[in-house]
Structures are given as C-alpha cells and as structure tokens.
Scaffold this motif. Sequence first.
Motif, PDB file in Angstrom:
ATOM      1  N   ALA A  99       0.837  -1.285   0.003  1.00 27.41           N
ATOM      2  CA  ALA A  99      -0.023  -0.093  -0.049  1.00 27.41           C
ATOM      3  C   ALA A  99       0.681   1.221   0.034  1.00 27.41           C
ATOM      4  O   ALA A  99       2.035   1.226   0.688  1.00 27.41           O
ATOM      5  N   THR A 100       0.303   2.452  -0.386  1.00 22.05           N
ATOM      6  CA  THR A 100       1.005   3.601  -0.223  1.00 22.05           C
ATOM      7  C   THR A 100       1.371   3.953   1.383  1.00 22.05           C
ATOM      8  O   THR A 100       0.835   3.344   2.117  1.00 22.05           O
ATOM      9  N   GLU A 101       2.391   4.935   1.637  1.00 24.92           N
ATOM     10  CA  GLU A 101       2.629   4.909   2.723  1.00 24.92           C
ATOM     11  C   GLU A 101       1.309   5.794   3.576  1.00 24.92           C
ATOM     12  O   GLU A 101       1.331   5.499   4.891  1.00 24.92           O
ATOM     13  N   TRP A 102       0.373   6.164   2.902  1.00 23.71           N
ATOM     14  CA  TRP A 102      -0.670   7.009   3.548  1.00 23.71           C
ATOM     15  C   TRP A 102      -1.590   5.600   4.086  1.00 23.71           C
ATOM     16  O   TRP A 102      -1.782   5.723   5.221  1.00 23.71           O
ATOM     17  N   PHE A 103      -1.888   4.665   3.213  1.00 21.79           N
ATOM     18  CA  PHE A 103      -2.848   3.487   3.791  1.00 21.79           C
ATOM     19  C   PHE A 103      -1.841   2.538   4.745  1.00 21.79           C
ATOM     20  O   PHE A 103      -2.602   1.906   5.582  1.00 21.79           O
ATOM     21  N   ALA A 104      -0.677   2.475   4.474  1.00 27.21           N
ATOM     22  CA  ALA A 104       0.100   1.753   5.204  1.00 27.21           C
ATOM     23  C   ALA A 104       0.163   2.347   6.692  1.00 27.21           C
ATOM     24  O   ALA A 104       0.291   1.491   7.767  1.00 27.21           O
ATOM     25  N   THR A 105       0.095   3.467   6.964  1.00 26.20           N
ATOM     26  CA  THR A 105       0.191   3.805   8.319  1.00 26.20           C
ATOM     27  C   THR A 105      -1.044   4.433   8.798  1.00 26.20           C
ATOM     28  O   THR A 105      -1.338   4.479  10.176  1.00 26.20           O
ATOM     29  N   THR A 106      -2.227   4.623   8.002  1.00 28.39           N
ATOM     30  CA  THR A 106      -3.285   5.248   8.413  1.00 28.39           C
ATOM     31  C   THR A 106      -4.436   4.101   8.865  1.00 28.39           C
ATOM     32  O   THR A 106      -5.154   3.995   9.763  1.00 28.39           O
ATOM     33  N   TYR A 107      -4.343   3.191   7.950  1.00 33.84           N
ATOM     34  CA  TYR A 107      -5.482   1.811   7.943  1.00 33.84           C
ATOM     35  C   TYR A 107      -4.915   0.418   8.530  1.00 33.84           C
ATOM     36  O   TYR A 107      -5.492  -0.169   9.155  1.00 33.84           O
ATOM     37  N   LEU A 108      -3.744   0.238   7.939  1.00 33.61           N
ATOM     38  CA  LEU A 108      -3.180  -1.222   8.096  1.00 33.61           C
ATOM     39  C   LEU A 108      -2.812  -1.619   9.618  1.00 33.61           C
ATOM     40  O   LEU A 108      -3.124  -2.583  10.028  1.00 33.61           O
ATOM     41  N   PRO A 109      -2.298  -0.681  10.332  1.00 29.71           N
ATOM     42  CA  PRO A 109      -2.116  -0.870  11.629  1.00 29.71           C
ATOM     43  C   PRO A 109      -3.360  -1.309  12.402  1.00 29.71           C
ATOM     44  O   PRO A 109      -3.375  -2.400  13.100  1.00 29.71           O
ATOM     45  N   LYS A 110      -4.504  -0.647  12.341  1.00 29.48           N
ATOM     46  CA  LYS A 110      -5.801  -0.981  12.965  1.00 29.48           C
ATOM     47  C   LYS A 110      -6.266  -2.141  12.393  1.00 29.48           C
ATOM     48  O   LYS A 110      -6.721  -3.160  13.297  1.00 29.48           O
ATOM     49  N   PHE A 111      -6.097  -2.522  10.819  1.00 25.49           N
ATOM     50  CA  PHE A 111      -6.524  -3.517  10.429  1.00 25.49           C
ATOM     51  C   PHE A 111      -5.687  -4.943  10.921  1.00 25.49           C
ATOM     52  O   PHE A 111      -6.444  -5.837  11.509  1.00 25.49           O
ATOM     53  N   ILE A 112      -4.552  -4.911  11.084  1.00 33.57           N
ATOM     54  CA  ILE A 112      -3.702  -5.866  11.551  1.00 33.57           C
ATOM     55  C   ILE A 112      -3.872  -6.247  13.021  1.00 33.57           C
ATOM     56  O   ILE A 112      -3.938  -7.389  13.327  1.00 33.57           O
ATOM     57  N   LYS A 113      -4.059  -5.117  13.765  1.00 28.99           N
ATOM     58  CA  LYS A 113      -4.374  -5.499  15.345  1.00 28.99           C
ATOM     59  C   LYS A 113      -5.765  -6.331  15.422  1.00 28.99           C
ATOM     60  O   LYS A 113      -5.708  -7.273  16.179  1.00 28.99           O
ATOM     61  N   LYS A 114      -6.456  -5.938  14.359  1.00 29.24           N
ATOM     62  CA  LYS A 114      -7.910  -6.658  14.235  1.00 29.24           C
ATOM     63  C   LYS A 114      -7.613  -8.100  13.960  1.00 29.24           C
ATOM     64  O   LYS A 114      -8.341  -9.100  14.544  1.00 29.24           O
ATOM     65  N   MET A 115      -6.725  -8.497  13.062  1.00 25.31           N
ATOM     66  CA  MET A 115      -6.189  -9.631  12.457  1.00 25.31           C
ATOM     67  C   MET A 115      -5.816 -10.669  13.619  1.00 25.31           C
ATOM     68  O   MET A 115      -6.029 -11.604  13.593  1.00 25.31           O
ATOM     69  N   ARG A 116      -5.023  -9.908  14.399  1.00 23.70           N
ATOM     70  CA  ARG A 116      -4.104 -10.611  15.396  1.00 23.70           C
ATOM     71  C   ARG A 116      -5.284 -11.435  16.298  1.00 23.70           C
ATOM     72  O   ARG A 116      -4.827 -12.360  17.096  1.00 23.70           O
ATOM     73  N   GLY A 117      -6.369 -10.555  16.653  1.00 21.63           N
ATOM     74  CA  GLY A 117      -7.678 -11.350  17.463  1.00 21.63           C
ATOM     75  C   GLY A 117      -8.142 -12.472  16.928  1.00 21.63           C
ATOM     76  O   GLY A 117      -8.592 -13.417  17.545  1.00 21.63           O
ATOM     77  N   LEU A 118      -7.956 -12.436  15.505  1.00 25.20           N
ATOM     78  CA  LEU A 118      -8.488 -13.692  14.800  1.00 25.20           C
ATOM     79  C   LEU A 118      -7.675 -14.848  14.655  1.00 25.20           C
ATOM     80  O   LEU A 118      -7.913 -16.029  14.700  1.00 25.20           O
ATOM     81  N   TYR A 119      -6.444 -14.410  13.940  1.00 32.93           N
ATOM     82  CA  TYR A 119      -5.519 -15.344  13.385  1.00 32.93           C
ATOM     83  C   TYR A 119      -4.164 -14.921  14.043  1.00 32.93           C
ATOM     84  O   TYR A 119      -3.325 -14.377  13.364  1.00 32.93           O
ATOM     85  N   SER A 120      -3.927 -15.632  15.295  1.00 33.13           N
ATOM     86  CA  SER A 120      -2.814 -15.285  16.148  1.00 33.13           C
ATOM     87  C   SER A 120      -1.646 -15.833  15.620  1.00 33.13           C
ATOM     88  O   SER A 120      -0.537 -15.255  15.876  1.00 33.13           O
ATOM     89  N   ASN A 121      -1.782 -16.918  14.808  1.00 34.03           N
ATOM     90  CA  ASN A 121      -0.444 -17.438  14.251  1.00 34.03           C
ATOM     91  C   ASN A 121      -0.111 -17.044  12.922  1.00 34.03           C
ATOM     92  O   ASN A 121       1.082 -17.335  12.183  1.00 34.03           O
ATOM     93  N   LEU A 122      -0.855 -15.840  12.318  1.00 32.06           N
ATOM     94  CA  LEU A 122      -0.617 -15.384  11.062  1.00 32.06           C
ATOM     95  C   LEU A 122       0.352 -14.088  11.150  1.00 32.06           C
ATOM     96  O   LEU A 122       0.030 -13.130  12.226  1.00 32.06           O
ATOM     97  N   CYS A 123       1.297 -13.827  10.322  1.00 31.96           N
ATOM     98  CA  CYS A 123       2.196 -12.923  10.200  1.00 31.96           C
ATOM     99  C   CYS A 123       1.637 -12.056   8.696  1.00 31.96           C
ATOM    100  O   CYS A 123       1.767 -12.537   7.892  1.00 31.96           O
ATOM    101  N   ILE A 124       1.310 -10.702   9.187  1.00 29.89           N
ATOM    102  CA  ILE A 124       0.956  -9.781   8.114  1.00 29.89           C
ATOM    103  C   ILE A 124       2.049  -8.764   7.784  1.00 29.89           C
ATOM    104  O   ILE A 124       2.525  -8.156   8.613  1.00 29.89           O
TER     105      ILE A 124
END
Length: 295
Positions: A99-124
């Motif tokens: 993603a662009t640095e804007w999406f990478a810093t604004t949206y993806l950290p929140k998304f990855i935190k959400k995914m960690r709660g669902l798939y703890s063994n997955l690395c994004i």
Amino acid sequence: MLFDWHYAYCFLIVAETGSLSSAAKRIGISQPTLGRNISNLEEQLSMTLFHRSTQGLSLTQSGRQLLIHVKEMHESANKASLLAAGTSKDFHGRVCISATEWFATTYLPKFIKKMRGLYSNLCIEVVSTNELTDLRKQDADIAIRNGRPTEPDLIARKVGIEYYGFYASQDYLESIEFSDESVNWKSIDFIGFHKFEQLASFLSSESTMFNNVNISAMANNTLANCALIKQGIGVGIVSNSHAKNHPDLIKILDKHPLPKSEIWLVSHQALQTSVKFKAIYDHLAQFLIENMHNN
C-alpha cells in the motif's frame, strides 16, 4: 546441458537492472557473489552473456536469446508458486500487503491489530510503496491501489474513493496575500510530485489557468509532501481524508476541484482458492469499505 536455476535467476535480475550492484541489492547477496554466479553460469553454458565495459553491462546476442527462455522459466515458476499458495488451508505463515505510505500508516495498523485477534499465528507483512507491486511475481499477495488494475489474472474490488484538494499553511497564504476570490496564479508556488512533469501536466490538464505553474519543491510521498506544506514552502495536493489529521493545513481553491481516485483491493486470482488469503482479502475489503466511508 543442465544449469543451476539460482544462477539463471541471478542472470535475469542483472539483465533487468543493468548492473551488478543494483541486482545484488534486489536479490540480497553481495556483489562479488553475484559476479561469481554469473561467471559460473557462463562457464556452464560455454557462452558469454554480457559485454562488460566502464559504462556497465549489456547483453550479448547469446544473452538476449537466453533471457527470453529464462523469463519464461521465471514466469512458470511464479505460476507454480501461486498455485501452491492458493491450495493452502493453513492460517500459519505470512500474508504480504502492499500500500502507499498513507494507507500503510493510517489503515493497516488498525486492521492488523484486528486480525491478530482472529488469527494469532498469522504474520501480516506491510510493504509501503508508491510504486505498483507486481502481484504476478509475488512482490505482494494483496495490494491497495489507486485505480482499477488492468493486468490479466488479477481480481479486484473497489473499496472506496479518495478526494483531493489544494492545501497550504496559514503563514504561506499570508505571505502571498492569498485570496480565493481573486487568485493570482503567478504568485503561487506549488509543491510537486517526485517528477516535475507529473504535477505540471496534471494541473495544466485541469485548467489553462495552471499553465506554467511555479514548482517550489517536490516530494515522492504523502508524508514528505505534508511536511513541505506545513513549512510554508508552497501549495500542495493532499487527499481530504489525510488532511483531516493535519488541522494546520488549510484547504483553498475549492472552486477548482481535483479528480477523485478510486481505491481498489487487488490480488492474484490463484490465491483466492486459499482459505487463508481469501479470508484476509475479504476482511480487508470490508474494513476499508467501512473505515474509508467514515473518513
């Protein structure tokens, strides 16, 4: 005659980059090691693949012929790898999102935190870049792109629209005695994209009033662009959603709207047979639709 595929891959990257130093960085090995690999390949094939000079490397006739076949081999290997990844049902391992640095810093950290709660063994893994990643070469598994993809074998879903505007600092507007009612175009300095031609062509295509604009500085990413605007160096183009996070940026020239940009989530169709990749793709699509709408 059989030859080492790793040597052939090294040959491919050197041919694409045109230099040993650039190729070594891309592959992740030292330049001397890469040079030996090329020499070993030439010895195995009993042919000279590159002309070597002070200007760099250039392919010989034999090298150009070999490159055609090595590209085909590399493409076949990528397809096989994509097929293997696509049949996986394992939620372990890695999923790479570009993603662009804007999406990478604004949206993806929140998304990855959400995914960690669902798939703890997955690395994004996040690849922050303003360049298009080649999903067919597996530079990334999923990409957030400005614009609908045109490459074959890719699937895409529109997840939002970005709107843009002209922004400046209060100090800069005061220094040029700016007025939205009677704009003196010659007095405005613009902050351009990384290449001058991109902004000049973009602005002049919108209105003849933007012909021969003054470019005071250039940046190749959104964060640097905003920093230049805040320093009062000139007027820059910023997405409205991004500008909301910077209250000291003042929007101007509302009478001259800029084109909108469609945001698409893209992946290789072969990966959609994988439960893991499809799950992340679907989660991310829904996440972006909801959060971009709120912005």
